[in-house]
Each structure stands twice: as C-alpha cells, then as structure tokens.
Design a protein around this motif. Structure first.
Motif, short mmCIF file in Angstrom:
data_model
loop_
_atom_site.label_atom_id
_atom_site.label_comp_id
_atom_site.label_asym_id
_atom_site.label_seq_id
_atom_site.Cartn_x
_atom_site.Cartn_y
_atom_site.Cartn_z
N THR A 1 -14.07 5.78 -9.57
CA THR A 1 -12.74 5.23 -9.81
C THR A 1 -12.34 4.28 -8.70
OG1 THR A 1 -12.09 7.28 -10.93
CG2 THR A 1 -10.32 5.82 -10.23
N LEU A 2 -11.87 3.10 -9.08
CA LEU A 2 -11.33 2.13 -8.13
C LEU A 2 -9.86 1.90 -8.42
CD1 LEU A 2 -14.13 -0.61 -7.92
CD2 LEU A 2 -13.73 1.34 -6.42
N PRO A 3 -9.04 1.72 -7.38
CA PRO A 3 -7.61 1.49 -7.59
C PRO A 3 -7.34 0.11 -8.16
CG PRO A 3 -8.16 1.25 -5.28
CD PRO A 3 -9.41 1.74 -5.96
N MET A 4 -6.16 -0.05 -8.72
CA MET A 4 -5.71 -1.33 -9.25
C MET A 4 -4.27 -1.57 -8.81
SD MET A 4 -7.22 -1.41 -13.15
CE MET A 4 -7.15 -3.21 -13.20
N PRO A 5 -3.79 -2.78 -8.95
CA PRO A 5 -2.37 -3.04 -8.67
C PRO A 5 -1.47 -2.19 -9.56
CG PRO A 5 -3.59 -5.10 -8.87
CD PRO A 5 -4.52 -4.02 -9.31
N CYS A 6 -0.24 -2.04 -9.17
CA CYS A 6 0.79 -1.35 -9.95
C CYS A 6 0.50 0.13 -10.12
CB CYS A 6 0.97 -2.01 -11.33
SG CYS A 6 1.39 -3.78 -11.25
N GLY A 7 -0.31 0.71 -9.22
CA GLY A 7 -0.61 2.13 -9.33
C GLY A 7 -1.66 2.48 -10.35
N SER B 1 -10.89 -8.81 -7.89
CA SER B 1 -11.79 -8.76 -6.74
C SER B 1 -11.05 -9.04 -5.45
CB SER B 1 -12.93 -9.79 -6.91
OG SER B 1 -13.74 -9.48 -8.02
N VAL B 2 -10.20 -10.06 -5.46
CA VAL B 2 -9.45 -10.42 -4.27
C VAL B 2 -8.48 -9.29 -3.91
CG1 VAL B 2 -7.78 -12.04 -3.29
CG2 VAL B 2 -9.69 -12.90 -4.66
N TRP B 3 -7.82 -8.72 -4.91
CA TRP B 3 -6.88 -7.62 -4.65
C TRP B 3 -7.60 -6.42 -4.02
CZ3 TRP B 3 -6.24 -2.55 -5.73
CH2 TRP B 3 -4.97 -1.99 -5.46
N LEU B 4 -8.76 -6.07 -4.55
CA LEU B 4 -9.51 -4.94 -4.00
C LEU B 4 -9.84 -5.16 -2.53
CD1 LEU B 4 -11.98 -4.10 -6.90
CD2 LEU B 4 -10.24 -2.58 -5.96
N ARG B 5 -10.28 -6.36 -2.18
CA ARG B 5 -10.64 -6.64 -0.79
C ARG B 5 -9.42 -6.57 0.12
NH1 ARG B 5 -15.59 -9.69 0.15
NH2 ARG B 5 -16.94 -9.38 -1.66
N LYS B 6 -8.27 -6.94 -0.40
CA LYS B 6 -7.07 -6.95 0.43
C LYS B 6 -6.41 -5.58 0.52
CE LYS B 6 -6.83 -11.40 1.38
NZ LYS B 6 -6.84 -11.92 2.76
N ASN B 7 -6.61 -4.75 -0.51
CA ASN B 7 -5.80 -3.53 -0.60
C ASN B 7 -6.56 -2.22 -0.67
OD1 ASN B 7 -2.81 -4.53 -1.23
ND2 ASN B 7 -4.25 -5.88 -2.28
N ALA B 8 -7.82 -2.24 -1.09
CA ALA B 8 -8.49 -0.98 -1.39
C ALA B 8 -9.34 -0.45 -0.26
CB ALA B 8 -9.35 -1.14 -2.65
N GLY B 9 -9.62 -1.24 0.76
CA GLY B 9 -10.34 -0.76 1.92
C GLY B 9 -11.65 -0.09 1.61
N LYS B 10 -11.82 1.14 2.10
CA LYS B 10 -13.08 1.86 1.98
C LYS B 10 -13.34 2.39 0.57
CE LYS B 10 -13.15 3.28 6.83
NZ LYS B 10 -13.20 4.44 7.77
N ALA B 11 -12.37 2.24 -0.33
CA ALA B 11 -12.59 2.72 -1.70
C ALA B 11 -13.61 1.87 -2.45
CB ALA B 11 -11.27 2.73 -2.48
#
Length: 523
Positions: free
Chosen positions: A44-50, A154-164
């Motif tokens: 599971t990977l996170p996404m914007p808006c929870g 992809s850009v959001w993950l790099r900016k927000n998801a860190g080690k996930a």
C-alpha cells in the motif's frame, strides 16, 4: 505501509514551471474504498487527500543485472494474427532480490474515480468527497490524462511519502502505465502459473467467467461499469484485468508481423476488454488500437480506464551501471568459453570473440575493420541467444530430474511397503493365493521402479555431460525460485538432491542407482 498514510505533511508539487500546493492529508479513507478485498502480500502506498493505492507484487525469475525471462505472449487465432499473433517477449522487474528473482508492482485494482480526483486536485478544498460510487474505475479520459496522473502522483510521493515508497539502489520508485508485456504477463498469472496454463486463452476460472470478469449481458455487467474489486481476482490477486473497463498501456500500438512487431508506431493500446465485450470475446491476448485524437480533440471513452505500476530506472546506481557493463561484456563471449566438462579452448585466443577483436584492431583497411567489428557483434548476439536456449534447456532438464526424484521417492516407499506386506503374509501362509498376489504386485511394481530408476540414471548422465557446473548452479537457483512461485516449494529438496547427484556423477563417474534411490526414499 498503512501506517505511513497518517501524519504525512503536505508539500509543494512542481509540475513544469507551475508550483501546486499538494492537498493536505485528511483522515484515511475507509478500506472499503481503497482496498475492498485485502489479502496477504498487498503493498500500500499513500495518496493525496488521505487516500491509498494498493499494489500486488509480480515476480519474474531472473539472475544477474541483465537477467530476464522469455515469455510467449499473444493468442493463436489466425484471424487476428496481425493484431494478437503469438510472439516472444522478454520481461524483467524493476526490483531485484540480488539472487534469482526480480519484481515489479502493479495496481491491484483499476484506478478509481476517488484516486484520480485526489491526485488531480490542486488544493485541499478540491479533494473528493469519498463515497462508494467513487470506487468506480476512472473512465472518459485520454491517454495523456492517464500519463499526467502518473506524473503528478509520482511527484507527490517523492515530496510526501518518504520511506513508504520502494527503492532500488539510489533510485526511488515512480508511477507509470504498464508496458504491454508487463500487463499481459500479470494478467496471465506470471510465474505463479505453469507454462501450459500461462499460454491458455484465459487463466483458470473454475467457478465460471462471471465470477471473475465483468462482460456484456444481464448475467454480468448489464451494460454498466462496476465497482472495483467485487469479483474474484486472478492468479496474482489482481482484480478486473479482464473486463469491466479497457486498460491503457504505456507504449504505442504496433501490428504483429510473424513473431515481431511491425515498424510503424500507431495510436495507444487498450487491453483486457470491457463491460460491453461479449463473454466469448474475453481473452488475455485481446488488444485494440485507439487514436490519441478524434475530431472533438482528445479521444476519450466511457469504457476505457487504466491501472498503474511502480517502477524504477534500469540504472539505479553507479555500482549497478558497472555491473551491467560487466554483464554486457560477457554476453556471447562467455558462450565461447564453454563450461561443459572436457571442452578445451585453443591457446591462440581465449574466445572467438577476442580473436575477432584482435583481427579487427590489426586490420589496416578501415572498411575491413568495420566489417570485422560487425561480424563480432553478430556472433556475440548469436552466441548470447544460444546461451539463453542452453539455459532454458538446462532448467527443463533439472525440472524433469526433480519430478523423477519425487516419483522415485514415492514408488520406492510403496515397493518397500508391498515387500513388507508380502514377507508378513509369506511367513503366515506361504502358499496362499493372497501371498502369491502380494508377490506378483511386488514384482510388477519393482519392475516399474527399476525402469524409472534406469531412466533417472540416464537423465543424470546426460545432464552431467551436457552442462557445466556454473550453468547448473545458476539454473538450479532460478528453477527453485520458479517452483516457489508456482506453489511447488515441496519440490525444491528433490531439485537439490537431483543436482547433487549430477555433480557427484561429474566427480566420480559412478552410476550409483541404488544410492540415488535410497537418497530419495529416506527424504
């Protein structure tokens, strides 16, 4: 990774020259929206808006930095040969276990309306109000819209998801559309199904197609797209790859030209069929070309959606680049240095490839030098192909040996059991019909066991004579991985024992049939 959805700070997403505030992470979505059918092995990977997106791991047996797997894709219908003809492809995942397997991550579900809106939202206020209807697959968008979604996510993950986010070497994974080969490999079941089942029109559906696929008709989709994840998944735990909505892939459409792609690149490709596709037309090989544009502008369809994969670049670090270069230099050249027992090379040059390199370097005529270099490259390609064929043959031979080993173990134990019963009956009543019946059964089964043991011994000898130690050891590791992926891990000890017999025969050249049988019976 579910815990990684909480507490992630919003950041800035840079798309070209535009700076967009990433939507804040609100409360996590209900699992019924993001993962309605949770299963072991979900990533599971996170996404914007929870939100969240769930992936499944697709395993590809492959060793070394240039290792990959050859698969036959497409279908056997002559009427659609130019569109779907059977053809070879090579596939390798982005992530390596460093030994005998590579993997890639593919979306467990088609991208839903909720997920699409969350990624495409420019502000927290634009986050979707998540409800069950938002679990419908996102349709009515163009190919470029799908690609734009993968860019923003992809850009959001790099900016927000860190080690996930998974990594390979120095590279963090990004999101993209799947290639055709990745899509079809996963749809057929990948390494989790046998080669015979992999080549079937559809994966095995013991409960009937309606339990696995949304297709046309009142007994199935009834003319409407359906919520993702309602039906039984395919062999890899992936939902709705066949039916519900067509799925876009990364590369442009090409016709098939007798085992190879035609040179013209056309529109984009959609795979899998949709809720208006007839049951008889659902097949894994189904592929259609769609123009990128029509008279109204960007071509869109209410029957077409997409799913994504998580991947990394081919070269993930300086060390990886060096390893690839070293592996490439060995392609073809290693085949000339045959590792079969007793094969000796001449003393003039270590390999024919090096011999040609010496001749090319010494050639006084530039045209001759160029021709020799072309011959060298062609020979390397031919030898590399022969290496691949040799490796597949070695793996097939080892697989046969392992199955024979299991057969010998079962039959040997059965003969011992029959013989014990016969001896007991003989001691009690040596001349009875029952004693004679047991004796006949012992003789019959012993003869079959002897025949199988003779065939097994022939197999050991042929493998020992045909393949060198390095080839056998590498292919044994790959085969063990294949067996585990197929749910045949119980065969790995037989594979180990069989390979040991081959290498032992290589050392002493003794046909030790009884010892080999005892080794299996005692397992």
């Amino acid at each position: 990774m579910q815990a990684g959805l909480k507490g992630l700070a919003s950041g800035l997403v840079v798309l070209g020259a535009t700076v967009i505030a990433a939507p804040a992470m609100a409360a996590d979505w209900d699992a019924k929206i993001s993962n309605p059918k949770p299963a072991a092995g979900d990533v599971t990977l996170p996404m914007p808006c929870g939100g969240a997106m769930v992936f499944r791991t697709v395993a590809v047996p492959a060793d070394g930095p240039l290792g990959d797997t050859r698969v036959m894709l497409g279908g056997g219908d002559p009427a659609r040969g130019s569109l779907e003809g059977v053809h070879p492809e090579y596939i390798a995942g982005s992530f390596s276990d460093g030994k005998s397997q590579r993997t890639y991550l593919i979306g467990k579900y088609e991208v839903t309306q909720a997920q699409y809106e969350a990624v495409m939202a420019d502000t927290p206020e634009a986050c979707p109000k998540v409800a069950m209807p938002k679990r419908l697959p996102q349709t009515d968008i163009g190919w470029f819209d799908a690609v734009r979604f993968t860019e923003r996510y992809s850009v959001w993950l790099r900016k927000n998801a860190g080690k996930a986010v998974p990594k390979e070497g120095d590279e963090t994974a990004y999101i993209r559309l799947p290639t055709e080969a990745e899509w079809e490999y996963a749809a057929r079941g990948g390494a989790s199904v046998s080669p015979a089942d992999f080549g079937e029109r559809i994966f095995a559906m013991p409960d009937g197609m309606a339990k696995y696929v949304w297709f046309a008709g009142t007994q199935s989709a009834n003319g409407k797209p359906q919520l993702t994840g309602l039906l039984t998944p395919g062999p890899l735990g992936i939902h709705d790859m066949l039916g519900n909505v067509d799925e876009m892939v990364l590369e442009p459409f090409r016709l098939n030209k007798l085992g190879r792609s035609h040179g013209q690149a056309g529109g984009y490709v959609v795979r899998g069929g949709n809720y208006l596709t007839g049951e008889q037309d659902i097949r894994t090989a189904l592929r259609q070309e769609v123009p990128y544009f029509d008279d109204a502008g960007v071509r869109k369809s209410k029957t077409t959606g997409f799913r994504v994969v998580a991947a990394v670049p081919s070269l993930t670090s300086a060390a990886q680049l060096k390893a690839v270069q070293q592996a490439w230099e060995k392609l073809g050249a290693t085949s000339a240095t045959d590792d079969r027992p007793g094969v000796q090379l001449g003393k003039q040059a270590e390999t024919p490839i090096e011999d040609l390199a010496v001749l090319a370097k010494a050639a006084p005529d530039p045209e001759m030098k160029k021709r020799l270099e072309q011959v060298q490259a062609s020979l390397r390609a031919d030898l590399a192909l022969r290496d691949e064929q040799r490796d597949r043959a070695a793996r097939t031979a080892l697989r046969m040996g392992a199955f024979l080993g299991q057969k010998l173990a079962d039959d040997g134990k059965w003969v011992d059991r029959l013989r014990s019963l016969y001896e007991s009956q003989k001691a009690a009543d040596p001349n009875s019909d029952r004693t004679k019946d047991y004796q006949a059964k012992v003789q019959e089964n012993q003869k079959a066991l002897d025949d199988n043991l003779r065939y097994y011994a022939d197999t050991v000898i042929r493998i020992a004579e045909d393949y060198g130690d390095d080839t056998l050891k590498r292919q044994k590791e790959l085969l063990a991985t294949e067996m585990k992926n197929l749910g045949l891990a119980h065969l790995v000890p037989y594979l180990d024992r069989h390979t040991g017999h081959v290498l032992g025969y290589r050392d002493d050249h003794k046909v030790s049939r009884q010892k080999w049988l005892d080794d299996y019976v005692k397992m």
